[in-house]
Write an enzyme that holds these catalytic residues in place. Structure first.
Site, mmCIF file in Angstrom:
data_model
loop_
_atom_site.group_PDB
_atom_site.id
_atom_site.type_symbol
_atom_site.label_atom_id
_atom_site.label_comp_id
_atom_site.label_asym_id
_atom_site.label_seq_id
_atom_site.Cartn_x
_atom_site.Cartn_y
_atom_site.Cartn_z
ATOM 1 N N ASN A 124 0.766 -0.954 -0.298
ATOM 2 C CA ASN A 124 -0.044 0.135 0.847
ATOM 3 C C ASN A 124 0.688 1.490 -0.399
ATOM 4 O OD1 ASN A 124 -2.106 1.806 0.789
ATOM 5 N ND2 ASN A 124 -0.439 1.666 2.782
ATOM 6 N N GLN A 176 -7.936 5.351 1.775
ATOM 7 C CA GLN A 176 -7.775 4.862 0.656
ATOM 8 C C GLN A 176 -6.557 5.533 0.091
ATOM 9 O OE1 GLN A 176 -10.970 2.207 -1.286
ATOM 10 N NE2 GLN A 176 -10.310 1.129 -0.028
ATOM 11 N N ASP A 185 1.841 6.677 0.289
ATOM 12 C CA ASP A 185 1.219 6.325 -0.238
ATOM 13 C C ASP A 185 1.089 6.153 -1.837
ATOM 14 O OD1 ASP A 185 -1.613 4.579 0.536
ATOM 15 O OD2 ASP A 185 -2.815 6.281 -0.709
ATOM 16 N N ASP A 215 -0.392 -6.581 3.365
ATOM 17 C CA ASP A 215 -0.842 -5.986 4.408
ATOM 18 C C ASP A 215 -1.820 -4.164 4.559
ATOM 19 O OD1 ASP A 215 0.669 -4.637 7.155
ATOM 20 O OD2 ASP A 215 1.409 -3.591 5.271
ATOM 21 N N HIS A 219 -6.510 0.067 3.116
ATOM 22 C CA HIS A 219 -6.575 1.567 2.255
ATOM 23 C C HIS A 219 -5.771 1.255 1.501
ATOM 24 C CE1 HIS A 219 -5.884 2.961 6.589
ATOM 25 N NE2 HIS A 219 -5.622 1.219 6.936
ATOM 26 N N GLU A 241 -5.204 -7.600 5.242
ATOM 27 C CA GLU A 241 -5.330 -7.567 6.023
ATOM 28 C C GLU A 241 -6.746 -6.640 6.587
ATOM 29 O OE1 GLU A 241 -3.237 -5.050 9.513
ATOM 30 O OE2 GLU A 241 -3.557 -4.540 7.667
HETATM 31 C C1 LM2 Z 1 0.017 -2.898 8.969
HETATM 32 N N1 LM2 Z 1 -1.414 -3.277 9.057
HETATM 33 O O1 LM2 Z 1 -2.207 -2.571 8.030
HETATM 34 C C2 LM2 Z 1 0.964 -3.499 10.187
HETATM 35 O O2 LM2 Z 1 0.108 -4.781 10.560
HETATM 36 C C3 LM2 Z 1 1.644 -2.157 10.900
HETATM 37 O O3 LM2 Z 1 2.002 -3.050 11.809
HETATM 38 C C4 LM2 Z 1 1.697 -1.499 10.666
HETATM 39 O O4 LM2 Z 1 2.329 0.086 10.946
HETATM 40 C C5 LM2 Z 1 0.935 -0.345 9.508
HETATM 41 N N2 LM2 Z 1 -0.308 -1.788 8.805
HETATM 42 C C6 LM2 Z 1 1.808 0.294 8.378
HETATM 43 O O5 LM2 Z 1 2.645 -0.485 7.441
HETATM 44 C C7 LM2 Z 1 3.491 -0.470 11.646
HETATM 45 C C8 LM2 Z 1 3.741 0.496 13.442
HETATM 46 C C9 LM2 Z 1 3.674 1.870 13.272
HETATM 47 C C10 LM2 Z 1 4.823 2.023 12.482
HETATM 48 C C11 LM2 Z 1 4.670 2.359 10.539
HETATM 49 C C12 LM2 Z 1 5.162 1.647 9.926
HETATM 50 O O6 LM2 Z 1 2.432 -0.411 14.236
HETATM 51 O O7 LM2 Z 1 3.877 1.927 14.183
HETATM 52 O O8 LM2 Z 1 4.968 4.006 11.518
HETATM 53 O O9 LM2 Z 1 4.276 0.733 10.815
HETATM 54 O O10 LM2 Z 1 6.289 1.737 10.399
HETATM 55 C C13 LM2 Z 1 6.367 4.006 12.701
HETATM 56 C C14 LM2 Z 1 6.022 5.462 13.769
HETATM 57 C C15 LM2 Z 1 4.759 6.253 13.631
HETATM 58 C C16 LM2 Z 1 5.525 7.250 11.779
HETATM 59 C C17 LM2 Z 1 5.226 5.547 11.092
HETATM 60 C C18 LM2 Z 1 6.461 6.494 9.940
HETATM 61 O O11 LM2 Z 1 5.278 4.452 14.738
HETATM 62 O O12 LM2 Z 1 4.734 7.470 13.893
HETATM 63 O O13 LM2 Z 1 4.711 8.095 11.425
HETATM 64 O O14 LM2 Z 1 6.397 4.934 11.482
HETATM 65 O O15 LM2 Z 1 7.918 6.951 9.898
HETATM 66 C C19 LM2 Z 1 4.587 9.537 11.807
HETATM 67 CA CA CA Z 2 -4.028 3.528 0.433
#
Ligand code: LM2
Ligand code: CA
Length: 481
Positions: A124, A176, A185, A215, A219, A241
């Site tokens: 995505n 989305q 995105d 994943d 979205h 998902e």
């Molecule tokens: C998912 N499913 O739809 C995954 O199962 C989930 O684990 C992912 O989030 C999410 N979608 C994106 O693929 C994880 C995690 C986030 C993390 C993202 C990206 O839960 O906390 O975000 O992966 O690594 C982190 C930071 C967030 C920041 C982002 C981008 O926590 O604060 O946003 O990275 O730098 C500013």
């Molecule tokens: Ca999207």
């Protein structure tokens, strides 16, 4: 008197200790692993490729798991948190979990053990770093610039909420076409983007991969996923998902035409039954609770996101978690996915890694929980395999926390999650007469059982005492000669 107890950790540990021991790791069987009906998925979250490979040979194959779901294999942004894997920097199969050659070797080894491989595919979005950087394998990238792959015209800029971020889940367009936590995105409506994503997935298929966990599927419009699926070089198992949200315009059922969908309500409701309601209510658990049709669903007690977000049972709940997984593996709803975690105290904490954030080999005694090896969970996988296609029969409940049911003619599970033992009674299992291994407390192998043996009489009954917060399970795949 049946108000739910607040268990002291010490008390609970004493009672459920037997539920938490890992199963003996048997030598790989000489014969080729059985195939066909093995539906259970083990999610080896953040395991590196050499460790996944040896687990397929030593545990997943012998215990009867049908699939291993691995974490995203593509090049990702640098850093220690586990979630760097969800920020692709390129589609090179080169990550903290291993090289392309190691990945290829893992797929071959798992196949030789009779275990299929599902890849967590992040399609995505790309990274979320405003300033760009250099990825794990050395590719440089900008937030909206991935040289040779995607440039700025390949990304959405929804122009909402000040920073293109998703805020309102009641707005289909926003969910989305805006950014999930700042992640660039992709324009999945564009033919170029669809082809590029399919190119990545086809590369994985060429390495022998069997399926994908898509994943962030919510979205992407279901039609965009269908178009990408249409570009795949061969058929592959898909599980999308799509997190159910009450009243949201985007519903999980929209995606069933593409493949399976994760049923997020399952683990939340199951936790509530164990924690504050009644196991007796599980009598019609599944589609009757408003869930996806069984044939389109992947069921799970927890996954890598929900175990951090709360509201579900996790390895931290010990015995209740084992019992919830036993129920899932015995109950015919969806395809069950078993979580296998690294232990964590902070939400962002990465897996055990070296100083460069390269993931260390898994050791199931330190830093990794390996729930999929817990005796109850590992042994109930064979129960699931032995009972495929058999209907639920002989349901029993005491109105509260003691339940029992058979899978007609093939297996029987009774869970006593009361705070007291249930003694001096018999159960109607309806399986052929004989001596069975109680697979909750013993491992079955080479015709013998390392734990208690249950004797089913010629009328299909057996007698057993069941401790508080404990269970007994028998199935025709673990019958003594
Ligand atoms: C998912 N499913 O739809 C995954 O199962 C989930 O684990 C992912 O989030 C999410 N979608 C994106 O693929 C994880 C995690 C986030 C993390 C993202 C990206 O839960 O906390 O975000 O992966 O690594 C982190 C930071 C967030 C920041 C982002 C981008 O926590 O604060 O946003 O990275 O730098 C500013
Ligand atoms: Ca999207």
């Amino acid at each position: 008197m049946h108000r739910r107890r607040c268990r002291s950790a010490v008390l609970a540990l004493g009672m459920i200790a037997s539920l938490l021991v890992p199963t003996a790791v048997a030598a790989p069987p000489a014969a080729a692993a059985p195939s066909g009906t093995r539906k259970v998925i083990a999610q080896l979250f953040e395991w590196n490729w050499p460790s996944v490979a040896s687990e397929c040979t030593n545990v997943l194959g012998p215990k009867g798991y049908g699939y291993v779901q691995v974490s995203p294999p593509q090049e990702h942004v640098k850093g220690n948190p586990w979630w760097v894997a969800y920020q692709p920097a390129s589609y090179r199969v080169e990550s903290r979990k291993g090289t392309r050659a190691q990945f290829q070797s893992m797929v071959n080894t798992c196949h030789a053990a009779g275990v299929k491989v599902i890849v967590d595919a992040v399609i995505n979005h790309m990274s979320g770093q405003d300033n760009g950087g250099t990825g794990w394998a050395g590719s440089s990238y900008g937030h909206y610039d991935y040289p040779g792959i995607y440039q700025t015209q390949d990304f959405h800029h929804c122009g909402r909420n000040g920073g293109d971020d998703i805020v309102n889940y009641n707005d289909r367009y926003e969910v989305q076409n805006c950014e999930l936590v700042n992640l660039a995105d992709l324009k999945t409506e564009s033919d170029y983007v669809r082809s590029r994503i399919a190119g990545y997935l086809n590369d994985l298929l060429s390495l022998g991969v069997d399926g994908f966990r898509l994943d962030a599927s919510k979205h992407m419009p279901a039609g965009d996923i269908a178009a990408i699926k249409g570009k795949l070089s061969r058929s592959a198992y898909l599980v999308q998902e799509v997190i159910y949200g009450a009243g949201e315009p985007i519903q999980p059922t929209e995606y069933t035409g593409n493949g399976d969908v994760h049923e997020f309500r399952y683990g939340k409701d199951l936790a509530r039954m164990f924690n504050s309601e009644r196991l007796a209510y599980l009598k019609n658990f599944g589609a009757a609770w408003g869930y996806l049709p069984s044939g389109s669903a992947v069921a799970f007690v927890d996954n890598h996101d929900t175990q951090r977000d709360g509201g579900v049972l996790t390895y931290k709940n010990g015995g209740s978690y084992a019992l919830a997984n036993a129920f899932m593996l015995a109950w015919p709803y969806g395809s069950p996915a078993v979580m296998s975690s690294f232990t964590f105290s902070g939400k962002d904490q990465g897996p055990p890694s070296d100083a460069n954030n390269k993931t260390l080999n898994t050791t199931c005694y330190s830093g990794w929980e390996c729930e999929h090896r817990w005796r109850v969970i590992a042994n109930m996988v064979a129960f699931n395999n032995a009972t495929q296609g058999a209907a639920v029969a002989n349901w029993y409940d005491n109105g509260y926390q003691h339940i029992a049911f058979s899978r007609a003619g093939r297996g029987y599970l009774t869970i006593n999650d009361e705070g007291f033992a249930v003694t001096g009674r018999s159960y109607y299992a309806g399986v052929p007469a004989g001596r069975y291994c109680d697979v909750i407390h013993g491992d079955f192998g080479n015709g013998s059982c390392s734990g208690p043996v249950i004797t089913v009489d010629s009328s299909g009954w057996f007698a057993a005492n069941i401790n508080a917060h404990d269970a007994v399970a028998v199935h025709i795949g673990a019958k003594l000669p």
